[in-house]
Design a protein around this motif. Sequence first.
Motif, PDB file in Angstrom:
ATOM      1  N   ALA A   6      41.978  51.624 -71.463  1.00 58.62           N
ATOM      2  CA  ALA A   6      41.958  51.901 -70.160  1.00 58.62           C
ATOM      3  C   ALA A   6      42.672  53.349 -69.888  1.00 58.62           C
ATOM      4  CB  ALA A   6      42.913  50.628 -69.508  1.00 58.62           C
ATOM      5  N   GLN A   7      42.320  54.085 -69.097  1.00 58.81           N
ATOM      6  CA  GLN A   7      42.937  55.254 -68.603  1.00 58.81           C
ATOM      7  C   GLN A   7      43.846  55.103 -67.355  1.00 58.81           C
ATOM      8  OE1 GLN A   7      40.567  58.655 -67.875  1.00 58.81           O
ATOM      9  NE2 GLN A   7      41.730  60.014 -67.528  1.00 58.81           N
ATOM     10  N   GLU A   8      45.036  55.496 -67.347  1.00 58.45           N
ATOM     11  CA  GLU A   8      45.774  55.296 -66.185  1.00 58.45           C
ATOM     12  C   GLU A   8      45.671  56.443 -65.106  1.00 58.45           C
ATOM     13  OE1 GLU A   8      48.366  53.679 -63.665  1.00 58.45           O
ATOM     14  OE2 GLU A   8      48.025  53.118 -65.683  1.00 58.45           O
ATOM     15  N   VAL A   9      44.942  56.044 -64.047  1.00 52.44           N
ATOM     16  CA  VAL A   9      44.326  56.975 -62.955  1.00 52.44           C
ATOM     17  C   VAL A   9      45.439  56.947 -61.813  1.00 52.44           C
ATOM     18  CG1 VAL A   9      42.449  57.381 -61.621  1.00 52.44           C
ATOM     19  CG2 VAL A   9      42.144  56.860 -63.893  1.00 52.44           C
ATOM     20  N   PRO A  10      45.797  57.924 -61.276  1.00 57.13           N
ATOM     21  CA  PRO A  10      46.892  57.952 -60.365  1.00 57.13           C
ATOM     22  C   PRO A  10      45.961  57.643 -58.879  1.00 57.13           C
ATOM     23  CG  PRO A  10      46.246  60.370 -60.960  1.00 57.13           C
ATOM     24  CD  PRO A  10      45.696  59.355 -61.728  1.00 57.13           C
ATOM     25  N   THR A  11      46.570  56.543 -58.307  1.00 56.80           N
ATOM     26  CA  THR A  11      45.891  56.217 -57.007  1.00 56.80           C
ATOM     27  C   THR A  11      46.843  56.664 -55.831  1.00 56.80           C
ATOM     28  OG1 THR A  11      47.690  54.252 -56.973  1.00 56.80           O
ATOM     29  CG2 THR A  11      45.308  53.739 -57.947  1.00 56.80           C
ATOM     30  N   SER A  12      47.744  57.669 -56.100  1.00 53.17           N
ATOM     31  CA  SER A  12      48.302  58.511 -55.102  1.00 53.17           C
ATOM     32  C   SER A  12      49.001  59.795 -55.407  1.00 53.17           C
ATOM     33  CB  SER A  12      49.540  57.694 -54.557  1.00 53.17           C
ATOM     34  OG  SER A  12      50.763  57.506 -55.272  1.00 53.17           O
ATOM     35  N   SER A  13      48.874  60.683 -54.641  1.00 52.82           N
ATOM     36  CA  SER A  13      49.324  61.950 -55.072  1.00 52.82           C
ATOM     37  C   SER A  13      50.050  62.682 -54.004  1.00 52.82           C
ATOM     38  CB  SER A  13      48.262  62.784 -55.536  1.00 52.82           C
ATOM     39  OG  SER A  13      48.698  64.007 -55.941  1.00 52.82           O
ATOM     40  N   SER A  14      51.016  63.507 -54.139  1.00 53.06           N
ATOM     41  CA  SER A  14      51.618  64.191 -53.158  1.00 53.06           C
ATOM     42  C   SER A  14      51.851  65.608 -53.776  1.00 53.06           C
ATOM     43  CB  SER A  14      53.096  63.432 -52.784  1.00 53.06           C
ATOM     44  OG  SER A  14      53.684  64.487 -51.750  1.00 53.06           O
ATOM     45  N   MET A  15      51.761  66.558 -52.896  1.00 50.56           N
ATOM     46  CA  MET A  15      52.223  68.018 -53.377  1.00 50.56           C
ATOM     47  C   MET A  15      52.403  68.806 -52.310  1.00 50.56           C
ATOM     48  SD  MET A  15      47.949  69.274 -53.909  1.00 50.56           S
ATOM     49  CE  MET A  15      48.604  70.870 -54.446  1.00 50.56           C
ATOM     50  N   ALA A  16      53.325  69.748 -52.606  1.00 52.88           N
ATOM     51  CA  ALA A  16      53.677  70.682 -51.691  1.00 52.88           C
ATOM     52  C   ALA A  16      52.640  71.892 -51.606  1.00 52.88           C
ATOM     53  CB  ALA A  16      55.080  71.399 -51.986  1.00 52.88           C
ATOM     54  N   VAL A  17      52.091  72.422 -50.403  1.00 58.43           N
ATOM     55  CA  VAL A  17      51.187  73.480 -50.032  1.00 58.43           C
ATOM     56  C   VAL A  17      51.741  74.612 -49.479  1.00 58.43           C
ATOM     57  CG1 VAL A  17      48.750  73.696 -49.318  1.00 58.43           C
ATOM     58  CG2 VAL A  17      49.385  71.600 -50.365  1.00 58.43           C
ATOM     59  N   PRO A  18      51.516  75.628 -49.860  1.00 57.81           N
ATOM     60  CA  PRO A  18      52.236  76.960 -49.120  1.00 57.81           C
ATOM     61  C   PRO A  18      51.614  76.993 -47.813  1.00 57.81           C
ATOM     62  CG  PRO A  18      51.078  77.581 -51.154  1.00 57.81           C
ATOM     63  CD  PRO A  18      50.852  76.038 -51.073  1.00 57.81           C
ATOM     64  N   HIS A  19      52.481  77.142 -46.621  1.00 64.32           N
ATOM     65  CA  HIS A  19      52.151  77.255 -45.432  1.00 64.32           C
ATOM     66  C   HIS A  19      51.369  78.713 -45.147  1.00 64.32           C
ATOM     67  CE1 HIS A  19      52.762  77.983 -40.995  1.00 64.32           C
ATOM     68  NE2 HIS A  19      52.715  76.514 -40.895  1.00 64.32           N
ATOM     69  N   GLY A  20      49.859  78.330 -45.222  1.00 64.57           N
ATOM     70  CA  GLY A  20      49.115  79.376 -44.927  1.00 64.57           C
ATOM     71  C   GLY A  20      47.790  78.972 -45.762  1.00 64.57           C
ATOM     72  N   PRO A  21      46.721  79.546 -45.861  1.00 61.25           N
ATOM     73  CA  PRO A  21      45.623  79.349 -46.577  1.00 61.25           C
ATOM     74  C   PRO A  21      45.406  79.291 -47.995  1.00 61.25           C
ATOM     75  CG  PRO A  21      45.267  81.529 -45.676  1.00 61.25           C
ATOM     76  CD  PRO A  21      46.727  81.120 -45.125  1.00 61.25           C
ATOM     77  N   ALA A  22      46.550  79.704 -48.546  1.00 61.33           N
ATOM     78  CA  ALA A  22      46.539  80.166 -50.122  1.00 61.33           C
ATOM     79  C   ALA A  22      46.309  78.890 -51.089  1.00 61.33           C
ATOM     80  CB  ALA A  22      47.725  80.910 -50.488  1.00 61.33           C
TER      81      ALA A  22
END
Length: 183
Positions: A6-22
């Motif tokens: 059994a592989q532990e698969v994340p059921t949630s994720s959170s990330m900071a994204v630069p304010h802009g298209p990058a």
Amino acid sequence: MALVVAQEVPTSSSMAVPHGPAGVGKARHRMRDQLRSSGVAESVIDDAVLILSELLSNACKHGRPLGDALAGDGDVRAAWRVDPDGRLVVEVTDGGGPTRPAPATPSVTAHGGRGLNIITALADDWGVRDDVRGEVTVWVVVQDDVYDPDAGRRRDDFASRVAAPPVAAMVDLDFADAFDDLG
């Protein structure tokens, strides 16, 4: 005898994204990989990735970055999760803006203003949460149950959900009958 690990698969994720298209592409890529690893149907993933793109674009265009950063600096937060009931929820949080997010009615020639209308067409539900000071979160329920055997089958494809009905289906148009005689 085969051994299944059994592989532990994340059921949630959170990330900071630069304010802009990058950072938008990186967020989409990470979401697609994680949802695919979780066994979510490709059509649901496609909708989720498009919704994430729209939310991030809106946050960068209309919202401020989180904290005290200036526009173009700082980050917004992107998050997604499959909750215990199988609902796929996508959220983007920014530092707020001059107006509350709401669907627009752009002119036919307008170059933008359709993002929340696209989200409304694709999602099961969405809304805005601004109960934390200095933060506005737009949340979207992409799919009510990703574990439902029919979750991978779109109710209708996107084009039919947002397109006008065929002329033949408009019974009040007299000229439609004239075309029937040509066949």
